[in-house]
Design a protein around this motif. Structure first.
Motif, mmCIF file in Angstrom:
data_model
loop_
_atom_site.group_PDB
_atom_site.id
_atom_site.type_symbol
_atom_site.label_atom_id
_atom_site.label_comp_id
_atom_site.label_asym_id
_atom_site.label_seq_id
_atom_site.Cartn_x
_atom_site.Cartn_y
_atom_site.Cartn_z
ATOM 1 N N GLY A 129 -24.775 7.335 -8.675
ATOM 2 C CA GLY A 129 -24.234 7.200 -7.333
ATOM 3 C C GLY A 129 -23.469 8.422 -6.878
ATOM 4 N N GLU A 130 -23.258 8.473 -5.556
ATOM 5 C CA GLU A 130 -22.489 9.557 -4.946
ATOM 6 C C GLU A 130 -21.764 8.993 -3.727
ATOM 7 O OE1 GLU A 130 -24.063 13.770 -3.953
ATOM 8 O OE2 GLU A 130 -24.024 12.700 -2.031
ATOM 9 N N ALA A 131 -20.480 9.271 -3.624
ATOM 10 C CA ALA A 131 -19.688 8.856 -2.471
ATOM 11 C C ALA A 131 -18.926 10.065 -1.951
ATOM 12 C CB ALA A 131 -18.714 7.740 -2.853
ATOM 13 N N ALA A 132 -18.962 10.258 -0.630
ATOM 14 C CA ALA A 132 -18.319 11.424 -0.024
ATOM 15 C C ALA A 132 -17.429 10.993 1.131
ATOM 16 C CB ALA A 132 -19.370 12.411 0.461
ATOM 17 N N PHE A 133 -16.196 11.505 1.135
ATOM 18 C CA PHE A 133 -15.274 11.336 2.251
ATOM 19 C C PHE A 133 -15.158 12.690 2.946
ATOM 20 C CE2 PHE A 133 -12.744 7.979 -0.362
ATOM 21 C CZ PHE A 133 -13.827 7.121 -0.269
ATOM 22 N N THR A 134 -15.265 12.703 4.267
ATOM 23 C CA THR A 134 -15.249 13.963 5.001
ATOM 24 C C THR A 134 -14.210 13.919 6.116
ATOM 25 O OG1 THR A 134 -17.616 14.242 4.600
ATOM 26 C CG2 THR A 134 -16.619 15.629 6.288
ATOM 27 N N LEU A 135 -13.232 14.831 6.040
ATOM 28 C CA LEU A 135 -12.239 15.019 7.094
ATOM 29 C C LEU A 135 -12.632 16.283 7.845
ATOM 30 C CD1 LEU A 135 -9.464 14.127 8.314
ATOM 31 C CD2 LEU A 135 -8.410 15.736 6.707
ATOM 32 N N ALA A 136 -12.830 16.175 9.178
ATOM 33 C CA ALA A 136 -13.381 17.318 9.910
ATOM 34 C C ALA A 136 -12.864 17.364 11.338
ATOM 35 C CB ALA A 136 -14.909 17.249 9.910
ATOM 36 N N ASP A 137 -12.973 18.563 11.920
ATOM 37 C CA ASP A 137 -12.629 18.763 13.319
ATOM 38 C C ASP A 137 -13.397 19.974 13.829
ATOM 39 O OD1 ASP A 137 -11.487 18.509 15.797
ATOM 40 O OD2 ASP A 137 -9.408 18.513 15.079
ATOM 41 N N ALA A 138 -13.595 20.041 15.140
ATOM 42 C CA ALA A 138 -14.273 21.162 15.774
ATOM 43 C C ALA A 138 -13.383 21.707 16.880
ATOM 44 C CB ALA A 138 -15.635 20.735 16.332
ATOM 45 N N PHE A 139 -13.443 23.023 17.077
ATOM 46 C CA PHE A 139 -12.576 23.681 18.043
ATOM 47 C C PHE A 139 -13.410 24.587 18.944
ATOM 48 C CE2 PHE A 139 -10.441 22.948 14.029
ATOM 49 C CZ PHE A 139 -9.311 22.247 14.404
ATOM 50 N N THR A 140 -13.274 24.404 20.265
ATOM 51 C CA THR A 140 -13.970 25.223 21.250
ATOM 52 C C THR A 140 -13.241 25.082 22.571
ATOM 53 O OG1 THR A 140 -16.071 25.571 22.420
ATOM 54 C CG2 THR A 140 -15.550 23.318 21.745
ATOM 55 N N ASP A 141 -13.398 26.073 23.432
ATOM 56 C CA ASP A 141 -12.735 26.039 24.735
ATOM 57 C C ASP A 141 -13.472 25.169 25.742
ATOM 58 O OD1 ASP A 141 -10.790 27.748 23.801
ATOM 59 O OD2 ASP A 141 -11.815 29.567 24.494
ATOM 60 N N ASP A 142 -14.721 24.813 25.451
ATOM 61 C CA ASP A 142 -15.550 24.113 26.430
ATOM 62 C C ASP A 142 -15.359 22.609 26.452
ATOM 63 O OD1 ASP A 142 -16.583 26.531 27.169
ATOM 64 O OD2 ASP A 142 -18.371 26.373 25.898
ATOM 65 N N VAL A 143 -14.886 22.020 25.358
ATOM 66 C CA VAL A 143 -14.771 20.569 25.277
ATOM 67 C C VAL A 143 -13.706 20.209 24.250
ATOM 68 C CG1 VAL A 143 -16.556 20.389 23.500
ATOM 69 C CG2 VAL A 143 -16.081 18.427 24.978
ATOM 70 N N ASP A 144 -13.039 19.073 24.478
ATOM 71 C CA ASP A 144 -12.038 18.589 23.529
ATOM 72 C C ASP A 144 -12.722 17.773 22.433
ATOM 73 O OD1 ASP A 144 -9.934 19.732 24.915
ATOM 74 O OD2 ASP A 144 -9.660 17.958 26.192
ATOM 75 N N VAL A 145 -12.376 18.051 21.186
ATOM 76 C CA VAL A 145 -12.953 17.348 20.048
ATOM 77 C C VAL A 145 -11.822 16.791 19.198
ATOM 78 C CG1 VAL A 145 -14.492 17.504 18.059
ATOM 79 C CG2 VAL A 145 -14.903 18.952 20.054
ATOM 80 N N GLU A 146 -11.950 15.552 18.794
ATOM 81 C CA GLU A 146 -10.924 14.902 17.989
ATOM 82 C C GLU A 146 -11.234 15.009 16.496
ATOM 83 O OE1 GLU A 146 -8.178 13.754 19.158
ATOM 84 O OE2 GLU A 146 -8.726 14.030 21.273
ATOM 85 N N THR A 147 -10.196 14.956 15.685
ATOM 86 C CA THR A 147 -10.349 14.938 14.227
ATOM 87 C C THR A 147 -11.001 13.627 13.795
ATOM 88 O OG1 THR A 147 -8.367 16.295 13.986
ATOM 89 C CG2 THR A 147 -9.148 15.127 12.020
ATOM 90 N N VAL A 148 -11.911 13.703 12.848
ATOM 91 C CA VAL A 148 -12.634 12.510 12.389
ATOM 92 C C VAL A 148 -12.562 12.407 10.869
ATOM 93 C CG1 VAL A 148 -14.222 12.463 14.355
ATOM 94 C CG2 VAL A 148 -14.827 13.771 12.309
#
Length: 575
Positions: free
Chosen positions: A213-232
């Motif tokens: 088995g394999e289990a993955a937890f991913t904390l991520a965010d994206a940054f750009t001037d064109d659109v607001d992106v939230e941390t997930v």
């Protein structure tokens, strides 16, 4: 004195156990089964079984005279040394200092940690002269004796360093007699354990199947001037059931669930920077993979895909460490994981074959169809969307792969020819093409892709590589298009701890460079560079942490779009 005797026990016990791991190389990637017909194994590499012709007649070659019977042991060791240098296809056995010196061993291999321990802690790991370990190949008796001799020499040297005298050995004998009752109790406990083992085997989950088995937890965010992106924060879990019916074949059945979806594409409006390990949605369990592998002779292997097929499962992508087959142990992005042309008809059904000639030549061929289950006109296994691959890989330490893929995508295809990787124009998305000209409606596309892939292991701790690929596509009845993608990669294996690695990937995801259709529409031809850095830190053999950063310039091949930065922190558990 007792501390010296304890040291002997501590030194020799793990070393002998480690040597057991060294000797289990009968089939690729799995231990030798007690009952080979009922124990699953991983894929054997075609062409590696090469019995030593000397094995049938030890007297046919090598030293043939003895001075007296007292020199028998010395003579035997001379024979072992002689046979270890026999003219094998892979070269003579040689001692190595790090498992990273092997070109055919990667941190994802099940025995990687054991091999690393034998090299770093006990200094008795042997490999072949061509820089390979050949972990899938059956050992000859001479090779086994040579490896055993190397480890026994380490035991002897370490015991000699302890300077155990005759008095100590006499005392050990007396202690054995004094504690004979306790030793008898210990033997009884061992017998009880054997009985319990038999009971467990009789009631085990399956005598033919193992679970990984394999289990993955991913904390991520994206940054750009064109659109607001939230941390997930998202997850993805895979359960793999590996079944063997003959001891050499494998039936792979994978269940998958998660909520990672399609990364940040819904917000950013581009598939650039898409994660290699995404796709699962709504935490719904799905049958993600059903493949069957079997060898045909010693050099040919076949893989049948009932679903979730991919050319990377049988063809060498020449991207070691970063290639993880969509797993959460390799690259962060799909683009960095492998050349995007291998993703044509990703998820389809079909067949792939690999033919190996020695360690320097491999030939791959395969066919995948994404509508194989649909029994209607212009669909099915042979009349719907498909891709066919032909590839030749040359070399060992320095590898060059020449790849050709012919593909067809009808109007029912989502036009993600590269498995959801690249700019909207680069994937010939109807939504991106239609605004350019009224004539650019949804239309079937036939394409030919050509690629040169490279990988060079400069040192055991430095691998460089890359690829360049062109896709010539014809929009049937409308015109032609050219799509390019390329990348350069640098990987530093075993950086910090065994199994860890750092990497840097710089390139351009699939982007449209030329479009010859009625009206000659204008479109942006800016180069969409993809720059990705990551470090996979192997905390334990089963837990890794991977921080990474992706920088996208000119998203959707337009410099007027703001740059995008995607930061990721991935935690992966394997079991």
């Amino acid at each position: 004195m007792m501390s010296q005797l304890s040291s002997i026990f501590i030194l020799t016990t793990p070393l002998l156990l480690g040597f057991n791991l060294l000797g289990i190389r009968a089939v690729a990637g799995e231990p030798v089964p007690l009952n080979p017909a009922s124990t699953p194994v991983s894929e054997p590499v075609a062409g590696e079984f090469n019995p030593d012709p000397l094995d049938s007649d030890p007297s046919a070659i090598g030293p043939s005279s003895r001075e007296d019977s007292g020199d028998e042991a010395s003579h035997l060791l001379q024979q072992i040394e002689f046979y270890s240098q026999a003219d094998l296809d892979f070269g003579p056995l040689e001692q190595v200092n790090s498992v990273s010196e092997f070109t055919d061993v990667s941190p994802t291999d099940w025995a990687f940690q054991a091999l690393q321990n034998l090299a770093s802690k006990y200094n008795c790991l042997l490999g072949y002269g061509d820089g390979t370990y050949q972990g899938n190949r059956a050992m000859t008796r001479y090779e086994f004796a040579t490896s055993l001799n190397a480890c026994l020499q380490v035991i002897t040297d370490r015991i000699n360093d302890l300077d155990v005298n005759t008095g100590d050995l006499d005392l050990l004998t007396r202690l054995t007699q004094d504690f004979s009752a306790e030793l008898a109790t210990l033997r009884d406990r061992v017998d009880n354990l054997e009985l319990r083992t038999v009971e467990i085997e009789a009631n085990q989950f399956s005598p033919t199947t193992k679970l990984a088995g394999e289990a993955a937890f991913t904390l991520a965010d994206a940054f750009t001037d064109d659109v607001d992106v939230e941390t997930v924060l998202s997850n993805r879990v895979r359960l793999n059931f590996v079944t063997s019916f003959t001891g050499r074949d494998n039936l792979f059945t994978r269940l998958e669930m998660g909520n990672i979806g399609n990364s940040f594409q819904p917000v950013l409006g581009t598939n650039e920077g898409r994660y290699a390990f995404d796709g699962a949605t709504n935490n719904t369990v799905t049958l993600n993979r059903l493949h069957y592998f079997f060898p045909v002779g010693d050099k040919l292997s076949v893989r049948i895909f009932a679903n979730a097929g991919g050319h990377q499962f049988y063809a060498n992508t020449l991207n070691p460490f970063l290639e993880a087959g969509g797993g959460a142990t390799g690259a962060i992005s799909r683009f960095a994981e492998r050349n995007p042309i291998y993703r044509f008809t990703l998820g389809g059904a079909g067949l792939g074959v690999k033919y190996t000639l020695g360690s320097n030549l491999e030939i791959n061929a395969g066919y995948l169809a994404s509508e194989a289950k649909t029994p209607i006109s212009s669909a099915g296994l042979l009349d719907g969307n498909y891709s066919a691959l032909g590839q030749i890989v040359l070399g060992s330490r320095f590898q060059v792969g020449l790849t050709y893929i012919h593909a067809y995508e009808g109007t029912s295809a989502p036009r993600f020819a590269y498995g959801g990787t690249g700019t909207n124009l680069g994937t010939l998305s109807p939504a991106a093409l239609n605004p350019l000209s009224p004539s650019l409606r949804a239309t079937p596309v036939v394409s030919n892709s050509y690629s040169v892939n490279t990988s060079l292991r400069i040192t055991p701790n430095l691998i460089v590589g890359g690829w360049i690929a062109k896709t010539s596509a014809r929009l049937i009845g409308l015109g032609d298009a050219d799509i390019w993608n390329y990348a350069a990669t640098v990987v530093l294996p075993d950086l910090g701890t065994p199994g860890s690695f750092a990497s840097l990937i710089v390139g351009a995801e699939p982007h449209l460079t030329d479009l010859d259709v009625p009206g000659n529409p204008e479109f942006s031809k800016d180069t969409p560079f993809h720059i990705e850095g990551m470090y996979k830190y192997q905390i334990t053999p089963n837990i890794s942490l991977t921080p990474g950063l992706i920088w996208l310039t000119a998203p959707n091949q337009n410099n007027e779009n703001s740059d995008v930065f995607i930061g990721t922190f991935r935690t992966t558990f394997t079991f």
